[in-house]
Design a protein around this motif. Sequence first.
Motif, PDB file in Angstrom:
ATOM      1  N   ARG A 200       0.833  -1.190   0.000  1.00 32.25           N
ATOM      2  CA  ARG A 200       0.000   0.000   0.000  1.00 32.25           C
ATOM      3  C   ARG A 200       0.876   1.253   0.000  1.00 32.25           C
ATOM      4  NH1 ARG A 200      -3.878   1.952   4.916  1.00 32.25           N
ATOM      5  NH2 ARG A 200      -1.937   1.443   6.017  1.00 32.25           N
ATOM      6  N   LEU A 201       0.452   2.239  -0.748  1.00 29.32           N
ATOM      7  CA  LEU A 201       1.085   3.554  -0.680  1.00 29.32           C
ATOM      8  C   LEU A 201       0.342   4.334   0.397  1.00 29.32           C
ATOM      9  CD1 LEU A 201       3.028   5.712  -1.731  1.00 29.32           C
ATOM     10  CD2 LEU A 201       1.306   6.333  -3.447  1.00 29.32           C
ATOM     11  N   TYR A 202       1.015   4.533   1.519  1.00 28.20           N
ATOM     12  CA  TYR A 202       0.362   5.160   2.668  1.00 28.20           C
ATOM     13  C   TYR A 202       1.112   6.429   3.053  1.00 28.20           C
ATOM     14  CZ  TYR A 202      -1.577   5.770   7.349  1.00 28.20           C
ATOM     15  OH  TYR A 202      -2.192   6.283   8.458  1.00 28.20           O
ATOM     16  N   GLN A 203       0.398   7.552   2.946  1.00 29.57           N
ATOM     17  CA  GLN A 203       0.991   8.852   3.277  1.00 29.57           C
ATOM     18  C   GLN A 203       2.349   9.030   2.590  1.00 29.57           C
ATOM     19  OE1 GLN A 203       0.955   9.323   7.562  1.00 29.57           O
ATOM     20  NE2 GLN A 203      -1.286   9.391   7.644  1.00 29.57           N
ATOM     21  N   ARG A 204       2.311   8.750   1.273  1.00 33.04           N
ATOM     22  CA  ARG A 204       3.468   8.933   0.399  1.00 33.04           C
ATOM     23  C   ARG A 204       4.639   7.985   0.715  1.00 33.04           C
ATOM     24  NH1 ARG A 204       3.889  15.487  -0.729  1.00 33.04           N
ATOM     25  NH2 ARG A 204       1.657  15.812  -1.154  1.00 33.04           N
ATOM     26  N   ARG A 205       4.387   6.936   1.467  1.00 29.40           N
ATOM     27  CA  ARG A 205       5.437   5.969   1.816  1.00 29.40           C
ATOM     28  C   ARG A 205       5.036   4.579   1.324  1.00 29.40           C
ATOM     29  NH1 ARG A 205       9.344   6.208   5.702  1.00 29.40           N
ATOM     30  NH2 ARG A 205       8.343   8.079   6.562  1.00 29.40           N
ATOM     31  N   CYS A 206       5.987   3.910   0.694  1.00 29.63           N
ATOM     32  CA  CYS A 206       5.746   2.536   0.264  1.00 29.63           C
ATOM     33  C   CYS A 206       5.849   1.623   1.482  1.00 29.63           C
ATOM     34  CB  CYS A 206       6.772   2.114  -0.792  1.00 29.63           C
ATOM     35  SG  CYS A 206       6.748   0.340  -1.179  1.00 29.63           S
ATOM     36  N   GLU A 207       4.785   0.898   1.756  1.00 31.29           N
ATOM     37  CA  GLU A 207       4.813   0.018   2.927  1.00 31.29           C
ATOM     38  C   GLU A 207       5.565  -1.279   2.652  1.00 31.29           C
ATOM     39  OE1 GLU A 207       0.771  -0.432   4.314  1.00 31.29           O
ATOM     40  OE2 GLU A 207       1.045   1.305   5.636  1.00 31.29           O
ATOM     41  N   GLY A 208       6.089  -1.420   1.427  1.00 32.10           N
ATOM     42  CA  GLY A 208       6.918  -2.586   1.121  1.00 32.10           C
ATOM     43  C   GLY A 208       8.352  -2.365   1.538  1.00 32.10           C
ATOM     44  N   CYS A 209       8.948  -1.257   1.078  1.00 28.44           N
ATOM     45  CA  CYS A 209      10.337  -0.961   1.428  1.00 28.44           C
ATOM     46  C   CYS A 209      10.458   0.090   2.528  1.00 28.44           C
ATOM     47  CB  CYS A 209      11.102  -0.502   0.189  1.00 28.44           C
ATOM     48  SG  CYS A 209      10.427   1.002  -0.581  1.00 28.44           S
ATOM     49  N   ARG A 210       9.309   0.660   2.931  1.00 29.78           N
ATOM     50  CA  ARG A 210       9.247   1.646   4.025  1.00 29.78           C
ATOM     51  C   ARG A 210       9.929   2.970   3.664  1.00 29.78           C
ATOM     52  NH1 ARG A 210       5.171  -0.245   7.071  1.00 29.78           N
ATOM     53  NH2 ARG A 210       5.434  -2.476   7.439  1.00 29.78           N
ATOM     54  N   LEU A 211      10.139   3.205   2.368  1.00 28.31           N
ATOM     55  CA  LEU A 211      10.771   4.450   1.952  1.00 28.31           C
ATOM     56  C   LEU A 211       9.713   5.424   1.444  1.00 28.31           C
ATOM     57  CD1 LEU A 211      13.921   3.132   0.060  1.00 28.31           C
ATOM     58  CD2 LEU A 211      13.798   4.057   2.389  1.00 28.31           C
ATOM     59  N   GLU A 212       9.921   6.685   1.751  1.00 28.89           N
ATOM     60  CA  GLU A 212       8.998   7.724   1.301  1.00 28.89           C
ATOM     61  C   GLU A 212       9.352   8.121  -0.133  1.00 28.89           C
ATOM     62  OE1 GLU A 212       7.537  12.226   2.599  1.00 28.89           O
ATOM     63  OE2 GLU A 212       8.493  10.880   4.060  1.00 28.89           O
ATOM     64  N   LEU A 213       8.317   8.279  -0.954  1.00 33.86           N
ATOM     65  CA  LEU A 213       8.545   8.656  -2.336  1.00 33.86           C
ATOM     66  C   LEU A 213       8.943  10.135  -2.399  1.00 33.86           C
ATOM     67  CD1 LEU A 213       6.884   6.019  -2.579  1.00 33.86           C
ATOM     68  CD2 LEU A 213       5.816   7.010  -4.626  1.00 33.86           C
ATOM     69  N   ASN A 214       9.877  10.437  -3.295  1.00 31.56           N
ATOM     70  CA  ASN A 214      10.254  11.847  -3.451  1.00 31.56           C
ATOM     71  C   ASN A 214       9.182  12.574  -4.259  1.00 31.56           C
ATOM     72  OD1 ASN A 214      10.785  11.538  -6.278  1.00 31.56           O
ATOM     73  ND2 ASN A 214      12.810  10.692  -5.764  1.00 31.56           N
ATOM     74  N   ILE A 215       9.317  13.882  -4.381  1.00 29.97           N
ATOM     75  CA  ILE A 215       8.275  14.685  -5.007  1.00 29.97           C
ATOM     76  C   ILE A 215       8.057  14.304  -6.461  1.00 29.97           C
ATOM     77  CG2 ILE A 215       9.901  16.518  -5.617  1.00 29.97           C
ATOM     78  CD1 ILE A 215       6.166  16.824  -4.569  1.00 29.97           C
ATOM     79  N   THR A 216       9.148  13.950  -7.148  1.00 32.32           N
ATOM     80  CA  THR A 216       9.019  13.556  -8.559  1.00 32.32           C
ATOM     81  C   THR A 216       8.198  12.278  -8.683  1.00 32.32           C
ATOM     82  OG1 THR A 216      11.150  14.573  -9.103  1.00 32.32           O
ATOM     83  CG2 THR A 216      10.276  12.927 -10.655  1.00 32.32           C
ATOM     84  N   GLU A 217       8.507  11.309  -7.809  1.00 36.25           N
ATOM     85  CA  GLU A 217       7.782  10.048  -7.835  1.00 36.25           C
ATOM     86  C   GLU A 217       6.323  10.246  -7.464  1.00 36.25           C
ATOM     87  OE1 GLU A 217      11.644   7.270  -6.558  1.00 36.25           O
ATOM     88  OE2 GLU A 217      10.252   8.047  -5.032  1.00 36.25           O
ATOM     89  N   VAL A 229      -1.254   0.242 -13.173  1.00 33.59           N
ATOM     90  CA  VAL A 229      -0.569  -0.507 -12.119  1.00 33.59           C
ATOM     91  C   VAL A 229       0.776   0.177 -11.875  1.00 33.59           C
ATOM     92  CG1 VAL A 229       0.429  -2.710 -11.445  1.00 33.59           C
ATOM     93  CG2 VAL A 229      -1.719  -2.648 -12.730  1.00 33.59           C
ATOM     94  N   VAL A 230       0.869   0.857 -10.747  1.00 31.74           N
ATOM     95  CA  VAL A 230       2.059   1.643 -10.427  1.00 31.74           C
ATOM     96  C   VAL A 230       3.071   0.778  -9.669  1.00 31.74           C
ATOM     97  CG1 VAL A 230       2.899   3.699  -9.225  1.00 31.74           C
ATOM     98  CG2 VAL A 230       0.672   3.734 -10.367  1.00 31.74           C
ATOM     99  N   ARG A 231       4.348   0.993  -9.954  1.00 32.54           N
ATOM    100  CA  ARG A 231       5.420   0.250  -9.272  1.00 32.54           C
ATOM    101  C   ARG A 231       6.270   1.214  -8.457  1.00 32.54           C
ATOM    102  NH1 ARG A 231       6.684  -4.180 -12.745  1.00 32.54           N
ATOM    103  NH2 ARG A 231       8.431  -4.682 -11.360  1.00 32.54           N
ATOM    104  N   CYS A 232       6.760   0.734  -7.325  1.00 31.21           N
ATOM    105  CA  CYS A 232       7.654   1.536  -6.487  1.00 31.21           C
ATOM    106  C   CYS A 232       9.016   1.630  -7.164  1.00 31.21           C
ATOM    107  CB  CYS A 232       7.795   0.907  -5.104  1.00 31.21           C
ATOM    108  SG  CYS A 232       8.990   1.745  -4.025  1.00 31.21           S
ATOM    109  N   GLU A 233       9.525   2.865  -7.291  1.00 34.61           N
ATOM    110  CA  GLU A 233      10.821   3.061  -7.936  1.00 34.61           C
ATOM    111  C   GLU A 233      11.958   2.460  -7.115  1.00 34.61           C
ATOM    112  OE1 GLU A 233      11.606   4.292 -10.815  1.00 34.61           O
ATOM    113  OE2 GLU A 233       9.558   4.805 -11.415  1.00 34.61           O
ATOM    114  N   ASN A 234      11.753   2.293  -5.815  1.00 30.88           N
ATOM    115  CA  ASN A 234      12.823   1.810  -4.929  1.00 30.88           C
ATOM    116  C   ASN A 234      12.886   0.279  -4.850  1.00 30.88           C
ATOM    117  OD1 ASN A 234      13.746   4.473  -3.877  1.00 30.88           O
ATOM    118  ND2 ASN A 234      11.658   4.558  -3.095  1.00 30.88           N
ATOM    119  N   CYS A 235      11.725  -0.356  -4.734  1.00 31.47           N
ATOM    120  CA  CYS A 235      11.725  -1.818  -4.531  1.00 31.47           C
ATOM    121  C   CYS A 235      11.040  -2.592  -5.650  1.00 31.47           C
ATOM    122  CB  CYS A 235      11.096  -2.163  -3.192  1.00 31.47           C
ATOM    123  SG  CYS A 235       9.324  -1.777  -3.089  1.00 31.47           S
ATOM    124  N   SER A 236      10.447  -1.886  -6.594  1.00 31.41           N
ATOM    125  CA  SER A 236       9.790  -2.493  -7.763  1.00 31.41           C
ATOM    126  C   SER A 236       8.479  -3.188  -7.437  1.00 31.41           C
ATOM    127  CB  SER A 236      10.729  -3.499  -8.470  1.00 31.41           C
ATOM    128  OG  SER A 236      11.882  -2.837  -8.956  1.00 31.41           O
TER     129      SER A 236
END
Length: 247
Positions: A200-217, A229-236
């Motif tokens: 889940r994308l929760y409050q701009r943070r990927c709950e998979g890798c626990r990293l917050e997405l930057n403004i561009t993402e 279908v959106v993918r996390c740039e950090n963990c895919s």
Amino acid sequence: MNAAPADQIRLLDVQSLDVRLSQLAHKRKTLPEHAEIETLNGDLTQLRDLLVAAQTEESDTAREQTKAEQDVDQVRQRAARDQQRLDSGAITSPKDLESLQHEIASLAKRQSDLEDIVLEVMERREAAQERVAELTGRVESVQAKLNDATARRDTAAEEIDAEVATVTKEREVVAGSIPADLLKLYDKLRAQQGGIGAARLYQRRCEGCRLELNITEINEVRAAAADAVVRCENCSRILVRTPESGL
């Protein structure tokens, strides 16, 4: 890849069920009874080896005692025959009488020595018997503990297996409502990413890798179509958007 938002959200349900299945597998594998059973089996093997050694010693001393008692009996019988000859008066030669008396005395000494050996062997056999009894009791005690631990492990495993069966059926139902291509991608990512294929994308943070997405993402996700279908740039991993995503 595109998929209806509802299908993507159901993917989180599948992920949650897969996490639960992983937890149950880990729980089953790490039941405390496993270590307890391993320890008890080690103790039981050691005790059984000691018991076999004690039983062998008891058996050996039993044969040794039988042999020693037979030796005593043979000397006793020979001494009795010599005494009978002496008492019969049939031997009149002083030299023969002296020789016979000497033999009787020697046999008495031999009998006494052999009887001491019998007593010593009997003491060793009694000690071996006590050791056998002690070890038998310890083996039975450890076996009882092992049986108890095994029963507890089996009961716990059965309970876990029952829950696994329930969760597996639930997963089949939920997964059956998700498009095949989306589920295939999820399963592939889950295998690659340590069991987590969608987050889940929760409050701009990927709950998979626990990293917050930057403004561009964040802007890219915000601009993506609702069914993309959106993918996390950090963990895919697949990023599932919800009202709490903070977009």
